[in-house]
Design a protein around this motif. Structure first.
Motif, PDB file in Angstrom:
ATOM      1  N   VAL A  58       0.875  -1.178   0.000  1.00 52.71           N
ATOM      2  CA  VAL A  58       0.000   0.000   0.000  1.00 52.71           C
ATOM      3  C   VAL A  58       0.912   1.228   0.000  1.00 52.71           C
ATOM      4  O   VAL A  58       2.088   1.133   0.341  1.00 52.71           O
ATOM      5  CB  VAL A  58      -0.947   0.031   1.226  1.00 52.71           C
ATOM      6  CG1 VAL A  58      -1.877  -1.162   1.228  1.00 52.71           C
ATOM      7  CG2 VAL A  58      -0.171   0.103   2.525  1.00 52.71           C
ATOM      8  N   ALA A  77     -11.187   0.290  -2.677  1.00 55.50           N
ATOM      9  CA  ALA A  77      -9.858  -0.233  -2.990  1.00 55.50           C
ATOM     10  C   ALA A  77      -9.799  -0.629  -4.453  1.00 55.50           C
ATOM     11  O   ALA A  77     -10.785  -1.085  -5.031  1.00 55.50           O
ATOM     12  CB  ALA A  77      -9.549  -1.430  -2.100  1.00 55.50           C
ATOM     13  N   TYR A  86      -6.087   2.625  -1.772  1.00 60.40           N
ATOM     14  CA  TYR A  86      -7.290   2.846  -0.965  1.00 60.40           C
ATOM     15  C   TYR A  86      -7.698   4.307  -1.047  1.00 60.40           C
ATOM     16  O   TYR A  86      -6.860   5.204  -1.126  1.00 60.40           O
ATOM     17  CB  TYR A  86      -7.033   2.474   0.496  1.00 60.40           C
ATOM     18  CG  TYR A  86      -6.851   0.993   0.708  1.00 60.40           C
ATOM     19  CD1 TYR A  86      -7.954   0.152   0.810  1.00 60.40           C
ATOM     20  CD2 TYR A  86      -5.584   0.431   0.802  1.00 60.40           C
ATOM     21  CE1 TYR A  86      -7.792  -1.205   0.987  1.00 60.40           C
ATOM     22  CE2 TYR A  86      -5.422  -0.928   0.993  1.00 60.40           C
ATOM     23  CZ  TYR A  86      -6.527  -1.744   1.082  1.00 60.40           C
ATOM     24  OH  TYR A  86      -6.370  -3.085   1.259  1.00 60.40           O
ATOM     25  N   ALA A 105      -1.665  -5.118   2.347  1.00 62.05           N
ATOM     26  CA  ALA A 105      -2.985  -5.585   1.920  1.00 62.05           C
ATOM     27  C   ALA A 105      -2.868  -7.058   1.542  1.00 62.05           C
ATOM     28  O   ALA A 105      -1.791  -7.540   1.184  1.00 62.05           O
ATOM     29  CB  ALA A 105      -3.478  -4.765   0.731  1.00 62.05           C
ATOM     30  N   LEU A 109      -7.904  -7.776  -0.967  1.00 59.20           N
ATOM     31  CA  LEU A 109      -7.874  -6.324  -0.777  1.00 59.20           C
ATOM     32  C   LEU A 109      -8.182  -5.895   0.650  1.00 59.20           C
ATOM     33  O   LEU A 109      -8.508  -4.729   0.903  1.00 59.20           O
ATOM     34  CB  LEU A 109      -8.799  -5.601  -1.770  1.00 59.20           C
ATOM     35  CG  LEU A 109      -8.570  -5.928  -3.252  1.00 59.20           C
ATOM     36  CD1 LEU A 109      -9.447  -5.039  -4.119  1.00 59.20           C
ATOM     37  CD2 LEU A 109      -7.127  -5.822  -3.640  1.00 59.20           C
ATOM     38  N   LEU A 111      -7.277  -4.638   4.204  1.00 60.93           N
ATOM     39  CA  LEU A 111      -6.211  -3.785   4.720  1.00 60.93           C
ATOM     40  C   LEU A 111      -5.685  -4.391   6.013  1.00 60.93           C
ATOM     41  O   LEU A 111      -6.447  -4.669   6.938  1.00 60.93           O
ATOM     42  CB  LEU A 111      -6.756  -2.370   4.958  1.00 60.93           C
ATOM     43  CG  LEU A 111      -5.769  -1.350   5.503  1.00 60.93           C
ATOM     44  CD1 LEU A 111      -4.616  -1.119   4.531  1.00 60.93           C
ATOM     45  CD2 LEU A 111      -6.491  -0.038   5.789  1.00 60.93           C
TER      46      LEU A 111
END
Length: 159
Positions: A58, A77, A86, A105, A109, A111
Motif C-alpha cells: 500500500v 480499494a 485505498y 494488503a 484487498l 487492509l
C-alpha cells in the motif's frame, strides 16, 4: 538408654526405605508433569499461528505523522499490480490514503495493520485518524484526490 533406637526403629527425621522411595517417586512424577507442561507451552508458543503481513503493498508515508483530522466514509480499494490503492469518497471529492510503514494488503484487498491483522475490507464504513495534505496522487496509484496520511483506522461501533 543412650544408643537405643526409638520405637519403630528410626531416629527422629529419618524415614523408612519404603517412605523414602515413595517420596522420591512423588518428586520425580511432579517434575515430569511440570516438564511436560513447560514443553507443551513452548510447542504452543512456537506453532501458534500468528498474523502475517499481506502480500500486497500500500502507499506509505515516511517518518512519523501527527494526526490532525478525522475522516469517515466507505473504504474503496483498487489493485494496480502488486499495490492496492485505498480511498474514501468525501463531499464532491475523494481522499486518497497512504499509511504508516508496516501496513499491507492481502489478495482479497483487506487492509492489514502493522501487526498483520485485517482491520478493514473494501465497502466497510471506516473512521480514519490522520493528517490531510495537498491534492495529488500517492505513489503507484492513479486516483487523484486529497492525500490523507492515516495513523489509525477504526470501524464505527454498531449501535
Amino acid at each position: 538408654m543412650s544408643g537405643q533406637q526409638p520405637p519403630g526403629g528410626f531416629a527422629p527425621g529419618q524415614f523408612s526405605p519404603m517412605a523414602r522411595n515413595h517420596r522420591r517417586r512423588t518428586i520425580v512424577r511432579r517434575a515430569l508433569v511440570v516438564a511436560a507442561l513447560v514443553l507443551a507451552l513452548v510447542v504452543v508458543a512456537v506453532l501458534w499461528p500468528s498474523p502475517t503481513p499481506g502480500g500486497l503493498s500500500v502507499a506509505t508515508a515516511p517518518g512519523k505523522t501527527k494526526p490532525t483530522g478525522v475522516l469517515q466514509g466507505a473504504l474503496t480499494a483498487a489493485r494496480t499490480g502488486d499495490r492496492v490503492c485505498y480511498s474514501v469518497p468525501t463531499r464532491g471529492s475523494r481522499a486518497v490514503l497512504r499509511f504508516a510503514e508496516g501496513w499491507t494488503a492481502d489478495s482479497r484487498l483487506g487492509l492489514r495493520d502493522p501487526a498483520g491483522l485485517v482491520v478493514a475490507q473494501p465497502g466497510d464504513e471506516v473512521v480514519l485518524l490522520g493528517a490531510p495534505s495537498s491534492v495529488g496522487t500517492v505513489p503507484g496509484c492513479p486516483t487523484r484526490g486529497r492525500i490523507w496520511t492515516v495513523t489509525t483506522l477504526r470501524l464505527p461501533t454498531q449501535g
